[in-house]
Each structure stands twice: as C-alpha cells, then as structure tokens.
Write an enzyme that holds these catalytic residues in place. Structure first.
Site, PDB file in Angstrom:
ATOM      1  N   HIS A 195       0.787  -1.236   0.000  1.00 54.23           N
ATOM      2  CA  HIS A 195       0.000   0.000   0.000  1.00 54.23           C
ATOM      3  C   HIS A 195       0.814   1.279   0.000  1.00 54.23           C
ATOM      4  CE1 HIS A 195       0.985  -0.114   4.301  1.00 54.23           C
ATOM      5  NE2 HIS A 195       0.699   1.180   4.327  1.00 54.23           N
TER       6      HIS A 195
HETATM    7  C1  UD1 Z   1      -1.698   5.684   5.631  1.00 52.96           C
HETATM    8  C2  UD1 Z   1      -0.412   6.211   6.233  1.00 52.96           C
HETATM    9  C3  UD1 Z   1       0.659   5.130   6.214  1.00 52.96           C
HETATM   10  C4  UD1 Z   1       0.165   3.864   6.866  1.00 52.96           C
HETATM   11  C5  UD1 Z   1      -1.192   3.459   6.309  1.00 52.96           C
HETATM   12  C6  UD1 Z   1      -1.737   2.322   7.110  1.00 52.96           C
HETATM   13  C7  UD1 Z   1       0.073   8.585   5.902  1.00 52.96           C
HETATM   14  C8  UD1 Z   1       0.941   9.537   5.189  1.00 52.96           C
HETATM   15  N1  UD1 Z   1       0.127   7.326   5.483  1.00 52.96           N
HETATM   16  O1  UD1 Z   1      -1.427   5.328   4.283  1.00 52.96           O
HETATM   17  O2  UD1 Z   1       1.785   5.579   6.933  1.00 52.96           O
HETATM   18  O3  UD1 Z   1       1.102   2.858   6.599  1.00 52.96           O
HETATM   19  O4  UD1 Z   1      -2.115   4.556   6.374  1.00 52.96           O
HETATM   20  O5  UD1 Z   1      -2.630   1.562   6.359  1.00 52.96           O
HETATM   21  O6  UD1 Z   1      -0.632   8.951   6.802  1.00 52.96           O
HETATM   22  N2  UD1 Z   1      -8.714   4.685   1.125  1.00 52.96           N
HETATM   23  C9  UD1 Z   1      -9.980   4.154   1.003  1.00 52.96           C
HETATM   24  N3  UD1 Z   1     -10.607   3.734   2.142  1.00 52.96           N
HETATM   25  C10 UD1 Z   1     -10.054   3.822   3.379  1.00 52.96           C
HETATM   26  C11 UD1 Z   1      -8.759   4.366   3.491  1.00 52.96           C
HETATM   27  C12 UD1 Z   1      -8.110   4.798   2.353  1.00 52.96           C
HETATM   28  O7  UD1 Z   1     -10.522   4.058  -0.075  1.00 52.96           O
HETATM   29  O8  UD1 Z   1     -10.682   3.410   4.362  1.00 52.96           O
HETATM   30  C13 UD1 Z   1      -8.031   5.148  -0.103  1.00 52.96           C
HETATM   31  C14 UD1 Z   1      -8.405   6.583  -0.454  1.00 52.96           C
HETATM   32  O9  UD1 Z   1      -8.431   6.700  -1.829  1.00 52.96           O
HETATM   33  C15 UD1 Z   1      -7.216   7.354   0.114  1.00 52.96           C
HETATM   34  C16 UD1 Z   1      -6.089   6.395  -0.161  1.00 52.96           C
HETATM   35  O10 UD1 Z   1      -6.626   5.102   0.077  1.00 52.96           O
HETATM   36  O11 UD1 Z   1      -7.039   8.592  -0.511  1.00 52.96           O
HETATM   37  C17 UD1 Z   1      -4.876   6.605   0.704  1.00 52.96           C
HETATM   38  O12 UD1 Z   1      -5.260   6.647   2.062  1.00 52.96           O
HETATM   39  P1  UD1 Z   1      -4.344   7.415   3.119  1.00 52.96           P
HETATM   40  O13 UD1 Z   1      -4.913   7.247   4.470  1.00 52.96           O
HETATM   41  O14 UD1 Z   1      -4.040   8.795   2.663  1.00 52.96           O
HETATM   42  O15 UD1 Z   1      -2.962   6.661   2.988  1.00 52.96           O
HETATM   43  P2  UD1 Z   1      -2.607   5.131   3.262  1.00 52.96           P
HETATM   44  O16 UD1 Z   1      -1.971   4.585   2.034  1.00 52.96           O
HETATM   45  O17 UD1 Z   1      -3.733   4.406   3.847  1.00 52.96           O
HETATM   46  N1  UDP Z   2      -3.605  -5.655   8.701  1.00 53.10           N
HETATM   47  C1  UDP Z   2      -4.899  -6.135   8.845  1.00 53.10           C
HETATM   48  N2  UDP Z   2      -5.607  -6.446   7.708  1.00 53.10           N
HETATM   49  C2  UDP Z   2      -5.093  -6.306   6.466  1.00 53.10           C
HETATM   50  C3  UDP Z   2      -3.770  -5.814   6.333  1.00 53.10           C
HETATM   51  C4  UDP Z   2      -3.073  -5.488   7.473  1.00 53.10           C
HETATM   52  O1  UDP Z   2      -5.389  -6.292   9.963  1.00 53.10           O
HETATM   53  O2  UDP Z   2      -5.797  -6.599   5.488  1.00 53.10           O
HETATM   54  C5  UDP Z   2      -2.850  -5.296   9.917  1.00 53.10           C
HETATM   55  C6  UDP Z   2      -1.457  -5.840   9.999  1.00 53.10           C
HETATM   56  O3  UDP Z   2      -1.426  -7.157  10.481  1.00 53.10           O
HETATM   57  C7  UDP Z   2      -0.776  -4.827  10.908  1.00 53.10           C
HETATM   58  C8  UDP Z   2      -1.440  -3.536  10.520  1.00 53.10           C
HETATM   59  O4  UDP Z   2      -2.684  -3.890   9.899  1.00 53.10           O
HETATM   60  O5  UDP Z   2      -1.067  -5.110  12.253  1.00 53.10           O
HETATM   61  C9  UDP Z   2      -0.533  -2.827   9.562  1.00 53.10           C
HETATM   62  O6  UDP Z   2      -1.194  -1.865   8.883  1.00 53.10           O
HETATM   63  P1  UDP Z   2      -0.656  -1.260   7.524  1.00 53.10           P
HETATM   64  O7  UDP Z   2       0.168  -2.225   6.794  1.00 53.10           O
HETATM   65  O8  UDP Z   2      -1.844  -0.719   6.852  1.00 53.10           O
HETATM   66  O9  UDP Z   2       0.197  -0.006   8.014  1.00 53.10           O
HETATM   67  P2  UDP Z   2       1.723   0.211   8.422  1.00 53.10           P
HETATM   68  O10 UDP Z   2       2.072  -0.751   9.467  1.00 53.10           O
HETATM   69  O11 UDP Z   2       2.552   0.081   7.183  1.00 53.10           O
HETATM   70  O12 UDP Z   2       1.730   1.620   8.896  1.00 53.10           O
END
Ligand code: UD1
Ligand code: UDP
Length: 356
Positions: A195
């Site tokens: 992601h």
């Molecule tokens: C964010 C965090 C990242 C973390 C991740 C955990 C920042 C800069 N990044 O990244 O550090 O690893 O969360 O998962 O804060 N979206 C949906 N539904 C949702 C959430 C997101 O559709 O419930 C889509 C939207 O298009 C959104 C995009 O994903 O714009 C990115 O979401 P965003 O929260 O900005 O970044 P993550 O990649 O989730």
């Molecule tokens: N995770 C989850 N379901 C998923 C993918 C990840 O519960 O489909 C959990 C994972 O085991 C970990 C946390 O979400 O505990 C990590 O989140 P993510 O990878 O989104 O963020 P990051 O750790 O990179 O910030």
C-alpha cells in the site's frame, strides 16, 4: 481525561492494548477518530474485534492529499481538544493523523505521549519519516518499540523523554494469536500486503511488483488496501493483476483474519512497517519491497530481506530467498520487540512521570 487520537488501521491495533490497560488502571479516556481510514474493513472491524469503544467523534478527514488530510484532521482535533481539555493526549505511529494530533495538542500545551516513537529510515522521501520526526520532537514521553529506536532518540537529543517498552503491536498480536486454536502452517502460502505511496504512485513500479508476484510462483494471498486497488484500476492494471494465476486478491481483512493468514504463511511479501515486524511474531520471513532501512535488527539476521522489484539482480536474489523460506517454529523466532507487555509498561511510566 486522556484522549487517544487515531485514524489509521495500525493505530486501532496499537490503541486496543493501551486502552484496555488504562481502563484497568481506572483512567477516564475518550477517542478521537480522524476518519483518515473510513471503510468498514479499514476501521470499524478493528474496534469490533478488539473490543474498543466507538470514538466519540469522527472528523471525516480521509481521502485527500497529505496536506488536505492533515489540515482537516488538525482543525477538527484542535476544536475537540479545546472543548474536552484532556490532561494528556496519546498519539500512535507515524501517519498524517499522528502529525495533525502532535501539532494541535502541542500548541494547546497539552502533554503528549507518543506510542511507537523513535523508528527512523533516515530518508525524508518517505512521507512517514516527516511525521515521525515532528511527532517525536513535539511529544513529552516517547514509548519505543526497540533499542534502535531509543538510540535514534538519543542522537536527536530526546533520550530523556524516551522510554523502552517494547512493541505494543506485539501485545495485541499475542492476544489474538492466543485466541486461535493452533497455528496451521500451510507451507505453500505467501501472504502479501502492498500500500505504500512509493509502491503505488507509479505505473511501472506497480507493474514490476505484479511481475515479482508472478515469478514467486506459489500461492500469493493479498488482502488488498483500497489505495492499491484504486491505483491498479487507474493505471489499467487491474485485469492484468487478476489474470496472474497464483495471485489471490481478497478484500482487506480484519485483524483476526490477518493474524490467521500470517500464521499460516511460509513467507510474507510486504511494504508495510507493521506487517514486516509482525512477520517475526508469526514465524514467516519477510521480503520487504521498500528501499528504506527499517527494523534493522531483523535486517541484520536476514529475517527481513529487501527486494527492489525493478532490479533484475534484486529479484533473482529475492527468488532465492523465497525458495528457502519455510514457516519458523515459535522457539526459533527472533525476539527484538519486547515481551508483549508494552502497554502495562506504558501505564507504569505515565504514572512514574506524573501524567496519571
Ligand atoms: C496511511 C499512512 C501510512 C500507513 C497506512 C496504514 C500517511 C501519510 N500514510 O497510508 O503511513 O502505513 O495509512 O494503512 O498517513 N482509502 C480508502 N478507504 C479507506 C482508506 C483509504 O478508499 O478506508 C483510499 C483513499 O483513496 C485514500 C487512499 O486510500 O485517498 C490513501 O489513504 P491514506 O490514508 O491517505 O494513505 P494510506 O496509504 O492508507
Ligand atoms: N492488517 C490487517 N488487515 C489487512 C492488512 C493489514 O489487519 O488486510 C494489519 C497488519 O497485520 C498490521 C497492521 O494492519 O497489524 C498494519 O497496517 P498497515 O500495513 O496498513 O500499516 P503500516 O504498518 O505500514 O503503517
């Protein structure tokens, strides 16, 4: 009153352990949800599974650019903090929600505890690095998941605020893993999560990751982050991804299912900070698809092995690593991230430092 500020999937998982521990200690708490993650399977499922009460407010800050999400979250958090006047704010990890909470709370002179303080990848091109640095420098007490994080804080002059507790994700992991009957090692499965901005903002990069999946052979199960799905669709790669015979794309899963998946894996392919660390809890070595130095202890023992999907040499090396991977028994797993009692150490430290 203690206010937790969360908004992202990994933060709900970290919050669970500390919320329950503070409750045991009799503390009054409430939760602000920034709304950065908002889908049912990116948010509500974790509150339900981990028995966390519903946040009293959701700021609906999700779904925009870095500045849009941060600004919306910051404005909403400020309003809520002015109203509730908590004695302490607790922040988690390194997301835009963390950054927003750190700036809003510190300008209102509310003490801040930062959970998962200290990790550094020493690269500002990694968006989370900016958030970590700001949050650590604005916080008053810094809970570190490992010794390397403590050393990073020391280098930045923050040693006195540091507190080595171990990783709080391990607390939650052990609770959920303990609820499951037995690990079922399925030697063939590779579990993948994908992601990060660095791996989803460029078509060629995404295509190279699909080629890597294809070349790994074996069954690759990928609970897909909504961002990745959207980007594959935008770049016209969705059909291509679904046509890869060994690639099983599923919806993002809750934590119970995720722990089950990791426990049954022979290998984890990921760009997630959390999942790459959890690989050592679950006994599956990790191919890490990001060029940053994360969890150095795991890198040093070659548990966590970096791969650049755009370099043929690196991919060949990764395939060699993957071909040797097998599920590792509990006794042989590395233990760099504490003992699963991080939350109780945090409560104790908060008490000793006069925050409770
Ligand atoms: C964010 C965090 C990242 C973390 C991740 C955990 C920042 C800069 N990044 O990244 O550090 O690893 O969360 O998962 O804060 N979206 C949906 N539904 C949702 C959430 C997101 O559709 O419930 C889509 C939207 O298009 C959104 C995009 O994903 O714009 C990115 O979401 P965003 O929260 O900005 O970044 P993550 O990649 O989730
Ligand atoms: N995770 C989850 N379901 C998923 C993918 C990840 O519960 O489909 C959990 C994972 O085991 C970990 C946390 O979400 O505990 C990590 O989140 P993510 O990878 O989104 O963020 P990051 O750790 O990179 O910030």
């Amino acid at each position: 009153m203690i206010t937790h500020i969360v908004g992202n999937r990994p933060q709900f998982i970290k919050l669970a352990a500390l919320y329950h521990e503070l409750k045991k200690a009799g503390c009054e708490q409430n939760i602000i949800h920034s709304g950065q993650h908002y889908d049912e399977n990116m948010s509500d499922v974790f509150f339900r599974e981990l028995n966390i009460p519903k946040p009293y407010v959701n700021l609906a800050a999700g779904g925009g650019s870095h500045a849009q999400v941060t600004a919306k979250a910051m404005t909403g958090i400020e309003e809520e903090l002015l109203r509730a006047k908590p004695a302490l704010v607790i922040l988690y990890g390194d997301t835009n929600t963390t950054l927003a909470g750190a700036v809003a709370a510190s300008k209102l002179c509310i003490p801040i505890a930062h959970v998962e303080a200290g990790p550094r990848v020493h690269h500002k091109s990694n968006p989370e690095e900016c958030n970590r640095i700001v949050a650590d420098h604005l916080s008053d007490i810094l809970f570190c998941p490992d010794e390397i994080s403590m050393q990073n804080l020391q280098r930045e002059g923050l040693a006195e605020r540091g507190c080595m507790t171990g990783d709080i994700m391990y607390d939650t992991y052990l609770v959920i893993a303990g609820q499951q009957a037995q690990e079922e090692a399925q030697e063939e499965t590779i579990v993948m999560t994908w992601h990060r901005q660095e791996n989803t903002s460029d078509r060629e990069r995404m295509e190279s990751i699909l080629r890597l999946v294809e070349r790994l052979g074996g069954r690759v199960v990928c609970p897909m982050h909504p961002r990745t799905r959207k980007c594959l669709q935008e770049y016209g790669l969705w059909e291509r991804a679904n046509a890869i015979p060994n690639f099983e794309i599923i919806e993002s899963v809750g934590y119970v299912e995720m722990v089950k998946l990791m426990q049954s894996a022979k290998l984890i392919l990921t760009d997630s900070g959390g999942v790459s660390k959890e690989s050592s809890f679950a006994g599956a070595k990790c191919l890490f698809m990001l060029d940053v130095d994360i969890w150095e202890d795991l890198v040093n023992i070659d548990w966590l092995h970096k791969v650049d999907p755009q370099s043929e040499e690196s991919v060949v090396d990764a395939l060699r690593f993957a071909s040797k991977a097998k599920h590792v028994e509990v006794a042989d797993r590395p233990r760099f991230y504490g003992d699963g009692h991080a939350a109780s150490k945090m409560v104790q430290a908060l008490r000793e430092r006069g925050y409770l």
